[in-house]
Design a protein around this motif. Structure first.
Motif, PDB file in Angstrom:
ATOM      1  N   ALA A 192      56.027 -36.335  95.539  1.00 23.15           N
ATOM      2  CA  ALA A 192      54.688 -36.792  95.158  1.00 23.15           C
ATOM      3  C   ALA A 192      54.021 -35.951  94.073  1.00 23.15           C
ATOM      4  N   LEU A 193      54.461 -34.714  93.877  1.00 22.67           N
ATOM      5  CA  LEU A 193      53.844 -33.905  92.823  1.00 22.67           C
ATOM      6  C   LEU A 193      54.118 -34.472  91.435  1.00 22.67           C
ATOM      7  N   LEU A 194      55.007 -35.431  91.322  1.00 14.44           N
ATOM      8  CA  LEU A 194      55.218 -36.056  90.016  1.00 14.44           C
ATOM      9  C   LEU A 194      53.937 -36.718  89.517  1.00 14.44           C
ATOM     10  N   VAL A 195      53.077 -37.168  90.437  1.00 10.17           N
ATOM     11  CA  VAL A 195      51.839 -37.828  89.998  1.00 10.17           C
ATOM     12  C   VAL A 195      50.930 -36.842  89.285  1.00 10.17           C
ATOM     13  N   LEU A 196      50.944 -35.566  89.690  1.00 13.61           N
ATOM     14  CA  LEU A 196      50.115 -34.565  89.008  1.00 13.61           C
ATOM     15  C   LEU A 196      50.623 -34.337  87.594  1.00 13.61           C
ATOM     16  N   GLU A 197      51.926 -34.332  87.435  1.00 15.25           N
ATOM     17  CA  GLU A 197      52.480 -34.173  86.093  1.00 15.25           C
ATOM     18  C   GLU A 197      52.110 -35.359  85.213  1.00 15.25           C
ATOM     19  N   ARG A 202      48.861 -37.451  80.723  1.00 13.28           N
ATOM     20  CA  ARG A 202      47.963 -38.438  80.126  1.00 13.28           C
ATOM     21  C   ARG A 202      46.697 -37.776  79.598  1.00 13.28           C
ATOM     22  N   ALA A 203      46.153 -36.845  80.383  1.00 15.55           N
ATOM     23  CA  ALA A 203      44.947 -36.150  79.926  1.00 15.55           C
ATOM     24  C   ALA A 203      45.205 -35.398  78.619  1.00 15.55           C
ATOM     25  N   LYS A 204      46.328 -34.690  78.547  1.00 11.03           N
ATOM     26  CA  LYS A 204      46.647 -33.921  77.336  1.00 11.03           C
ATOM     27  C   LYS A 204      46.888 -34.839  76.147  1.00 11.03           C
ATOM     28  N   SER A 205      47.505 -35.992  76.402  1.00 11.56           N
ATOM     29  CA  SER A 205      47.753 -36.914  75.291  1.00 11.56           C
ATOM     30  C   SER A 205      46.460 -37.460  74.703  1.00 11.56           C
ATOM     31  N   LEU A 206      45.395 -37.434  75.500  1.00 10.44           N
ATOM     32  CA  LEU A 206      44.091 -37.911  75.044  1.00 10.44           C
ATOM     33  C   LEU A 206      43.161 -36.766  74.667  1.00 10.44           C
ATOM     34  N   GLY A 207      43.714 -35.552  74.565  1.00  8.91           N
ATOM     35  CA  GLY A 207      42.947 -34.412  74.091  1.00  8.91           C
ATOM     36  C   GLY A 207      42.062 -33.775  75.134  1.00  8.91           C
ATOM     37  N   ARG A 208      42.351 -33.990  76.407  1.00 10.31           N
ATOM     38  CA  ARG A 208      41.546 -33.405  77.473  1.00 10.31           C
ATOM     39  C   ARG A 208      42.366 -32.393  78.263  1.00 10.31           C
ATOM     40  N   GLU A 209      41.689 -31.366  78.813  1.00  7.48           N
ATOM     41  CA  GLU A 209      42.373 -30.352  79.603  1.00  7.48           C
ATOM     42  C   GLU A 209      42.499 -30.758  81.064  1.00  7.48           C
ATOM     43  N   MET A 210      41.615 -31.663  81.518  1.00 11.81           N
ATOM     44  CA  MET A 210      41.615 -32.056  82.926  1.00 11.81           C
ATOM     45  C   MET A 210      41.616 -33.572  83.026  1.00 11.81           C
ATOM     46  N   PHE A 211      42.382 -34.104  83.955  1.00  9.41           N
ATOM     47  CA  PHE A 211      42.413 -35.548  84.120  1.00  9.41           C
ATOM     48  C   PHE A 211      41.146 -36.038  84.806  1.00  9.41           C
ATOM     49  N   ASN A 212      40.855 -37.326  84.619  1.00 10.32           N
ATOM     50  CA  ASN A 212      39.660 -37.917  85.204  1.00 10.32           C
ATOM     51  C   ASN A 212      40.017 -39.220  85.928  1.00 10.32           C
ATOM     52  N   GLU A 214      39.720 -42.278  85.059  1.00 11.11           N
ATOM     53  CA  GLU A 214      40.446 -43.234  84.213  1.00 11.11           C
ATOM     54  C   GLU A 214      41.938 -42.940  84.212  1.00 11.11           C
ATOM     55  N   ASP A 215      42.284 -41.647  84.180  1.00 10.82           N
ATOM     56  CA  ASP A 215      43.695 -41.263  84.236  1.00 10.82           C
ATOM     57  C   ASP A 215      44.306 -41.632  85.587  1.00 10.82           C
ATOM     58  N   VAL A 216      43.538 -41.438  86.642  1.00 10.33           N
ATOM     59  CA  VAL A 216      44.018 -41.783  87.976  1.00 10.33           C
ATOM     60  C   VAL A 216      44.378 -43.267  88.039  1.00 10.33           C
ATOM     61  N   GLN A 217      43.520 -44.101  87.499  1.00  9.36           N
ATOM     62  CA  GLN A 217      43.787 -45.544  87.521  1.00  9.36           C
ATOM     63  C   GLN A 217      45.025 -45.889  86.695  1.00  9.36           C
ATOM     64  N   ALA A 218      45.189 -45.222  85.562  1.00  8.01           N
ATOM     65  CA  ALA A 218      46.348 -45.512  84.706  1.00  8.01           C
ATOM     66  C   ALA A 218      47.652 -45.069  85.356  1.00  8.01           C
ATOM     67  N   VAL A 219      47.652 -43.879  85.956  1.00  6.01           N
ATOM     68  CA  VAL A 219      48.870 -43.370  86.595  1.00  6.01           C
ATOM     69  C   VAL A 219      49.212 -44.201  87.820  1.00  6.01           C
ATOM     70  N   ARG A 220      48.197 -44.643  88.527  1.00  2.53           N
ATOM     71  CA  ARG A 220      48.443 -45.463  89.719  1.00  2.53           C
ATOM     72  C   ARG A 220      49.267 -46.708  89.380  1.00  2.53           C
ATOM     73  N   LYS A 221      49.059 -47.262  88.209  1.00  2.00           N
ATOM     74  CA  LYS A 221      49.811 -48.455  87.805  1.00  2.00           C
ATOM     75  C   LYS A 221      51.288 -48.148  87.557  1.00  2.00           C
ATOM     76  N   GLN A 222      51.621 -46.875  87.421  1.00  2.00           N
ATOM     77  CA  GLN A 222      53.003 -46.478  87.124  1.00  2.00           C
ATOM     78  C   GLN A 222      53.811 -46.106  88.355  1.00  2.00           C
ATOM     79  N   CYS A 223      53.173 -46.012  89.529  1.00  2.00           N
ATOM     80  CA  CYS A 223      53.837 -45.380  90.665  1.00  2.00           C
ATOM     81  C   CYS A 223      54.007 -46.315  91.853  1.00  2.00           C
TER      82      CYS A 223
END
Length: 586
Positions: A192-197, A202-212, A214-223
């Motif tokens: 399950a730690l793959l979700v943190l990666e 995603r956060a880094k690709s969008l120039g952010r240091e911490m996920f939010n 919106e990132d949670v919703q996007a990653v959820r669609k992948q898992c």
């Protein structure tokens, strides 16, 4: 053109599609000579990949290397289990890839490499499996040991292994330039730690240091997440203090969309919170999971579907049944549903195939035992992990009752096998109890407990016994697959109505059920005797006399076990359901 992992993987090769799903599992049974699994979870994972390769499903799998396997089991004269590591020659089965990844564990940089094993389908399609390895000179001794043994060590060791699997697994995929995966499938919560990666990526690709959020919703669609156990001990939990030490970060704990449970990281809930599709592994297990997996102090209920497990037919069909299917059901490897045609196979041919499988098992037993088994004697098989809720001692709990059944209807032989986890003292005592029962039952009932239950021994037992016995404490059997393997070989099941057998049992047609299906409270202290009495009743009143006096009816049940259960409870059907319901769900 199929995507084949015959060289380091790149995404810029002309007309070469990349895999669309990555399957993460802590253990996978890939080859009998590779001890990279402990039991049902790993065997199911291997069967899944073999079926996916048969159907040319574009997948890649990620697991750990487990240089010393799980354990090799010996049982002494007193019936006590002893364990030894299992060394194997990695280079004979896998090839090292040049790419590397790094993870941080307790502030240390841990280097990770991957070995590749190809699962080859029945039509030549190759599905790659990446086995992650930290046994590198540049790593500290503690970190080199992380991929030594399956399910070894303490909580700190286990969490560190799961960092390598989840975070290291995603980074290895990226190092191989596999960037366009559609789905990440977590086979149990270990990965399950793959979700943190994925969140951090995603956060880094969008120039952010911490996920939010919106990132949670996007990653959820992948898992995608498959949960396999209703037993609390099967869900990994780690205190936040340990998590902060190992991961080196405390910025996660206030993210309730990710972490639901105060004070601990529950890997099951982490996977639940970040997956768009979640399933149990049988219809009943889906129902149990929906009621069980409700976080404390919340009223949140997860949408948990079910996809009932299956087994890989070509792997588990004995040589004699494979030959029989080749003659009467051509194409069965490519189309497992064609096993429904078993009803048209000549009954005497079915019996001869079974007799050949039974003789193979009995030859194996008699090569090491003083009390020789007889191929004409009714033989019961029970082989699975030795742990309390599986109740392996149910059958031998009343020796006098067994003696009476033998006196009334004919002799009985019992084949037991199964390993206890090294730390499961209760499971070891269970093995000892069964071994010691041998003298109480002899000579009316012959009993053997075969050492070192593994893939090869399982193939002999599931095909060579006359009835497959399953005795779990309901509702603690998530699915169970050994009875499915037996069914492929015409061996009917005798089982409590739990797990897959609720769906697979057609009483007197594919096998038999015993016990009160409505009585499913694990805390019911009277359930053991109630179920034991029901088991003995079914053996005495139905099964043993049927075997000895009505061979035509017995053969009809054998054929129906293949035609009804073998044709449906297979990983070919199961993988098709994952593709439709999980991988390509919109």
């Amino acid at each position: 053109m199929q995507w084949r992992a015959t060289k380091p993987m790149t995404s810029n090769e002309t007309n070469t599609p990349l895999p669309t799903a990555a399957y993460f599992s802590m253990e996978i049974a890939l080859d009998p000579a590779m001890p990279t699994y402990s039991g049902g979870l790993g065997v199911l994972a291997g069967d899944t990949l073999r079926a996916a390769a048969d159907m040319s499903v574009r997948m890649i799998a990620v697991t750990l290397l487990h240089r010393q396997g799980y354990l090799s089991q010996t049982i002494d004269a007193e019936g006590w289990q002893h364990e030894q590591p299992v060394d194997w020659n990695i280079e004979e089965h896998c090839r090292e890839l040049p790419q590397r990844a790094e993870v941080e564990i307790e502030g240390r940089t841990v280097h990770v490499r991957a070995w590749q094993y190809d699962v080859v389908g029945c039509e030549g399609y190759r599905l790659p499996v990446l086995l992650l390895d930290t046994d590198l000179d540049e790593n500290a001794d503690t970190d080199r040991a992380l991929t030594q043994q399956l399910y070894g060590g303490d909580s700190r060791h286990r969490l560190s292994q799961e960092v390598v699997l989840g975070i290291g697994g995603v980074r290895i995929l990226r190092s191989l330039r596999i960037d366009s995966l559609v789905q990440f499938h977590m086979n149990e919560g270990h990965a399950a730690l793959l979700v943190l990666e994925l969140l951090d990526e995603r956060a880094k690709s969008l120039g952010r240091e911490m996920f939010n959020s919106e990132d949670v919703q996007a990653v959820r669609k992948q898992c995608v997440f498959t949960t396999h156990t209703p037993v609390p001990a099967g869900h990994d939990r780690f205190g936040f203090d340990l998590v902060e030490q190992v991961l080196g970060r405390s910025d996660l704990f206030d993210m309730h969309e990710v972490f639901c449970c105060a004070g601990e990281l529950n890997m099951t809930y982490l996977a639940l919170n970040l997956s768009h599709y979640v399933n149990g592994v049988a219809k009943k297990h889906g129902e149990v999971s929906r009621h069980m997996l409700v976080p404390k102090d919340t009223n949140h209920h997860y949408a948990i579907d079910h996809i009932t497990n299956g087994v890989h037919v070509a792997t588990w069909a004995s040589p004699s049944f494979s030959e029989l299917f080749d003659r009467f059901l051509p194409g069965w490897r490519e189309d497992n549903a064609s096993l429904r045609g078993a009803l048209a196979m000549p009954p005497n041919e079915v019996w001869q195939a079974h007799r050949a499988a039974k003789l193979r098992l009995i030859d194996e037993i008699n090569a090491t035992q003083d009390d020789l088994f007889d191929p004409l004697t009714f033989t019961i098989g029970f082989a699975r992990r030795a742990t309390a809720y599986k109740r392996a001692n149910l059958l031998i709990s009343d020796p006098e009752r067994l003696h009476r059944i033998v006196e009334k209807h004919g002799p009985i032989q019992i084949v037991f096998a199964g390993k206890a986890h090294p730390h499961d003292v209760e499971g070891k005592h269970l093995i000892q109890q069964i071994v010691r029962a041998k003298n109480q039952l002899h000579p009316a009932v012959k009993l053997v407990y075969l050492e070192n239950y593994d893939w090869e021994l399982a193939r002999l037992i599931v095909s060579g016994v006359d009835v497959w016995l399953n005795t779990p404490q309901p509702p603690l059997e998530a699915s169970g697959t050994s009875g499915m393997k037996a069914a492929i070989n015409g061996v009917p099941s005798l089982s409590i109505l739990d797990g897959w057998w609720i769906e697979g049992c057609v009483e007197g047609t594919t096998g038999w059920a015993f016990g009160n299906a409505a009585s499913t409270n694990p805390a019911n202290v009277d359930r053991f005797k109630e179920d034991a009495d029901a088991l003995y009743d079914k053996l005495e009143q139905v099964i043993v006399p049927l075997y000895y006096t009505k061979p035509d009816q017995w053969l009809r049940i054998m054929s129906h076990a293949i035609a009804l259960n073998g044709s449906y409870f297979n990983t070919q059907r199961m993988v098709q359901q994952y593709v439709v319901k999980a991988y390509y769900e919109t």
